[in-house]
Design a protein around this motif. Structure first.
Motif, PDB file in Angstrom:
ATOM      1  N   ILE A  31      -6.514   5.404  -4.575  1.00 19.89           N
ATOM      2  CA  ILE A  31      -7.931   5.914  -4.132  1.00 19.89           C
ATOM      3  C   ILE A  31      -9.058   4.773  -4.293  1.00 19.89           C
ATOM      4  O   ILE A  31      -9.768   4.418  -3.507  1.00 19.89           O
ATOM      5  N   GLN A  32      -8.852   4.047  -5.248  1.00 18.17           N
ATOM      6  CA  GLN A  32      -9.857   2.770  -5.826  1.00 18.17           C
ATOM      7  C   GLN A  32      -9.703   1.684  -4.554  1.00 18.17           C
ATOM      8  O   GLN A  32     -10.798   1.085  -4.144  1.00 18.17           O
ATOM      9  N   LEU A  33      -8.284   1.400  -4.212  1.00 16.91           N
ATOM     10  CA  LEU A  33      -8.053   0.296  -3.414  1.00 16.91           C
ATOM     11  C   LEU A  33      -8.329   0.727  -2.138  1.00 16.91           C
ATOM     12  O   LEU A  33      -8.738  -0.214  -1.130  1.00 16.91           O
ATOM     13  N   TYR A  34      -7.962   1.950  -1.582  1.00 24.56           N
ATOM     14  CA  TYR A  34      -8.001   2.450  -0.234  1.00 24.56           C
ATOM     15  C   TYR A  34      -8.623   3.708  -0.083  1.00 24.56           C
ATOM     16  O   TYR A  34      -8.144   4.662   0.471  1.00 24.56           O
ATOM     17  N   PRO A  35     -10.036   3.809  -0.416  1.00 29.86           N
ATOM     18  CA  PRO A  35     -10.682   5.096  -0.254  1.00 29.86           C
ATOM     19  C   PRO A  35     -10.690   5.619   1.117  1.00 29.86           C
ATOM     20  O   PRO A  35     -11.019   6.847   1.156  1.00 29.86           O
ATOM     21  N   GLY A  36     -10.743   4.744   2.033  1.00 30.51           N
ATOM     22  CA  GLY A  36     -10.933   5.390   3.462  1.00 30.51           C
ATOM     23  C   GLY A  36      -9.646   5.471   4.234  1.00 30.51           C
ATOM     24  O   GLY A  36      -9.767   5.914   5.359  1.00 30.51           O
TER      25      GLY A  36
ATOM     26  N   ALA B 122       1.767   9.081 -12.871  1.00 34.23           N
ATOM     27  CA  ALA B 122       1.419   9.361 -11.529  1.00 34.23           C
ATOM     28  C   ALA B 122      -0.188   9.609 -11.177  1.00 34.23           C
ATOM     29  O   ALA B 122      -0.567   9.301 -10.006  1.00 34.23           O
ATOM     30  N   ILE B 123      -0.739   9.945 -12.161  1.00 36.80           N
ATOM     31  CA  ILE B 123      -2.423  10.200 -12.003  1.00 36.80           C
ATOM     32  C   ILE B 123      -3.041   8.827 -11.720  1.00 36.80           C
ATOM     33  O   ILE B 123      -3.738   8.547 -10.787  1.00 36.80           O
ATOM     34  N   GLY B 124      -2.252   7.672 -12.820  1.00 43.88           N
ATOM     35  CA  GLY B 124      -2.957   6.513 -12.713  1.00 43.88           C
ATOM     36  C   GLY B 124      -2.767   5.974 -11.192  1.00 43.88           C
ATOM     37  O   GLY B 124      -3.233   5.040 -10.663  1.00 43.88           O
ATOM     38  N   ASP B 125      -1.293   5.961 -10.802  1.00 40.14           N
ATOM     39  CA  ASP B 125      -0.940   5.511  -9.371  1.00 40.14           C
ATOM     40  C   ASP B 125      -1.810   5.932  -8.294  1.00 40.14           C
ATOM     41  O   ASP B 125      -2.671   5.299  -7.354  1.00 40.14           O
ATOM     42  N   ALA B 126      -2.136   7.359  -8.455  1.00 37.08           N
ATOM     43  CA  ALA B 126      -3.188   8.084  -7.431  1.00 37.08           C
ATOM     44  C   ALA B 126      -4.491   7.484  -7.351  1.00 37.08           C
ATOM     45  O   ALA B 126      -5.011   7.180  -6.497  1.00 37.08           O
ATOM     46  N   GLU B 127      -4.873   7.442  -8.627  1.00 38.17           N
ATOM     47  CA  GLU B 127      -6.427   6.694  -8.694  1.00 38.17           C
ATOM     48  C   GLU B 127      -6.321   5.354  -8.480  1.00 38.17           C
ATOM     49  O   GLU B 127      -7.525   4.979  -7.944  1.00 38.17           O
ATOM     50  N   ARG B 128      -5.277   4.410  -8.510  1.00 38.08           N
ATOM     51  CA  ARG B 128      -5.180   3.049  -8.011  1.00 38.08           C
ATOM     52  C   ARG B 128      -5.505   3.221  -6.578  1.00 38.08           C
ATOM     53  O   ARG B 128      -6.038   2.274  -6.258  1.00 38.08           O
TER      54      ARG B 128
ATOM     55  N   ARG C 164       0.914  -1.110  -0.025  1.00 37.69           N
ATOM     56  CA  ARG C 164       0.016  -0.032   0.003  1.00 37.69           C
ATOM     57  C   ARG C 164       0.808   1.270   0.043  1.00 37.69           C
ATOM     58  O   ARG C 164       0.567   2.380  -0.708  1.00 37.69           O
ATOM     59  N   ARG C 165       1.929   1.254   0.848  1.00 44.98           N
ATOM     60  CA  ARG C 165       2.880   2.484   0.695  1.00 44.98           C
ATOM     61  C   ARG C 165       3.632   2.502  -0.433  1.00 44.98           C
ATOM     62  O   ARG C 165       3.683   3.708  -0.990  1.00 44.98           O
ATOM     63  N   ALA C 166       3.760   1.371  -1.218  1.00 45.92           N
ATOM     64  CA  ALA C 166       4.341   1.692  -2.209  1.00 45.92           C
ATOM     65  C   ALA C 166       3.825   2.347  -3.530  1.00 45.92           C
ATOM     66  O   ALA C 166       4.461   2.836  -4.319  1.00 45.92           O
ATOM     67  N   ILE C 167       2.462   2.050  -3.467  1.00 40.88           N
ATOM     68  CA  ILE C 167       1.753   2.516  -4.521  1.00 40.88           C
ATOM     69  C   ILE C 167       1.761   4.501  -4.445  1.00 40.88           C
ATOM     70  O   ILE C 167       1.947   5.039  -5.464  1.00 40.88           O
TER      71      ILE C 167
END
Length: 301
Positions: A105-110, A97-103, A78-81
């Motif tokens: 957000i999708q995996l850990y939204p909370g 970078a945007i792709g990493d950020a969106e990934r 999780r940290r590595a993303i």
């Protein structure tokens, strides 16, 4: 007679493989060597962090990707993303970078670190804003992403910075409307120009372009024969910017037609602050997600 080599095919294949490996090592490879060996997750992550410190962004990405590949369900993954998002951002690879950020957000939204993911996504759009004379697609995306940060995390440092950048983005969008409006004026399409200037007043009235937009409305309404509208906009300009040169110009224009706005122009004023065409700073201001780094990362060794 042609002499046929007796070198076994297997030996040729091994030689070719070794040559390719040596060539990859000799070149400035963008991926770390021996990256596919199974290694402790702490060592992989720490090596990636070490490459970040050395500003070797592509190698850092390679190590953090290996953290995800070899240990996909760990806290380190999780940290590595986020660290990949930061490294891609630093190398100006905004799409990745945007792709990493969106990934993330999708995996850990909370997750609390989602605020950083939303922020770095917004900054990637923000740093792609171009001159007002070009297409402003990234400007609209930046504005939406920055507003999202403020709405989701209003009390964070990310929201505070996002608010400042929203003002800059609005100024950019207002500048685009002014550029188009002036072009319409030069083409003699006065009504279309007035619509553009009115958009600036309605949507971007707190930007640095508002005084000129009001003056241009006075100018266009006089051209269209709408004296009352011209006088009204001149009064608004005088009330809000009594010391601005745009109002002094508007006042002279109105009085030359026998019209007089309610406010006398103040003396000693200067023209409002107008930004140069938008350019982002060369030095990156976004810091890595330190809160996501382990408390005591092992040495890269």
């Amino acid at each position: 007679m042609v002499k046929v080599s007796k070198t076994p095919v297997r030996a040729v294949g091994l030689a070719a493989l070794c040559a390719l490996s040596l060539a990859a090592c000799a070149s400035n490879d963008k991926k770390p060597r021996l990256v596919y060996e199974e290694r402790p997750v702490e060592l992989l992550y720490a090596t990636g962090a070490d490459r970040l410190d050395r500003r070797q962004w592509n190698q850092a990405v390679g190590y953090f990707q290996e953290v995800e590949r070899q240990h996909p369900y760990s806290e380190w993954s999780r940290r590595a993303i986020l660290m990949q998002a930061y490294a891609h951002y630093q190398s100006n690879d905004y799409a990745e970078a945007i792709g990493d950020a969106e990934r993330f957000i999708q995996l850990y939204p909370g997750n609390p670190a989602a605020a950083y993911a939303h922020y770095i996504k917004a900054i990637c759009y923000f740093e792609q804003i171009v001159d007002v004379n070009r297409d402003q697609a990234a400007t609209g995306q930046a504005l939406a992403a920055l507003r999202d940060v403020v709405q989701r995390y209003p009390r964070t440092e990310y929201a505070a910075d996002a608010r400042l950048k929203i003002d800059m983005v609005n100024d950019q969008l207002a500048g685009k409307e002014m550029t188009i409006g002036r072009w319409y004026l030069r083409q003699g399409d006065t009504l279309a120009a007035a619509n553009r200037f009115r958009t600036v007043i309605e949507r971007y009235q707190t930007t640095s372009h508002a005084p000129e937009a009001l003056y241009r409305l006075v100018e266009t309404y006089l051209t269209l024969g709408l004296a009352d509208e011209a006088k009204r906009n001149g009064a608004v300009l005088g009330h809000n910017y009594p010391g601005d040169i745009w109002y002094a110009d508007a006042y002279r224009l109105l009085t030359s037609r026998g019209l007089r706005p309610a406010v006398e122009p103040a003396s000693g004023g200067g023209r409002g602050i107008f930004r140069l065409p938008f350019t982002r700073d060369k030095d990156k201001t976004v810091t890595p997600p330190q809160a996501e780094a382990p408390a005591s990362a092992p040495s890269a060794g």
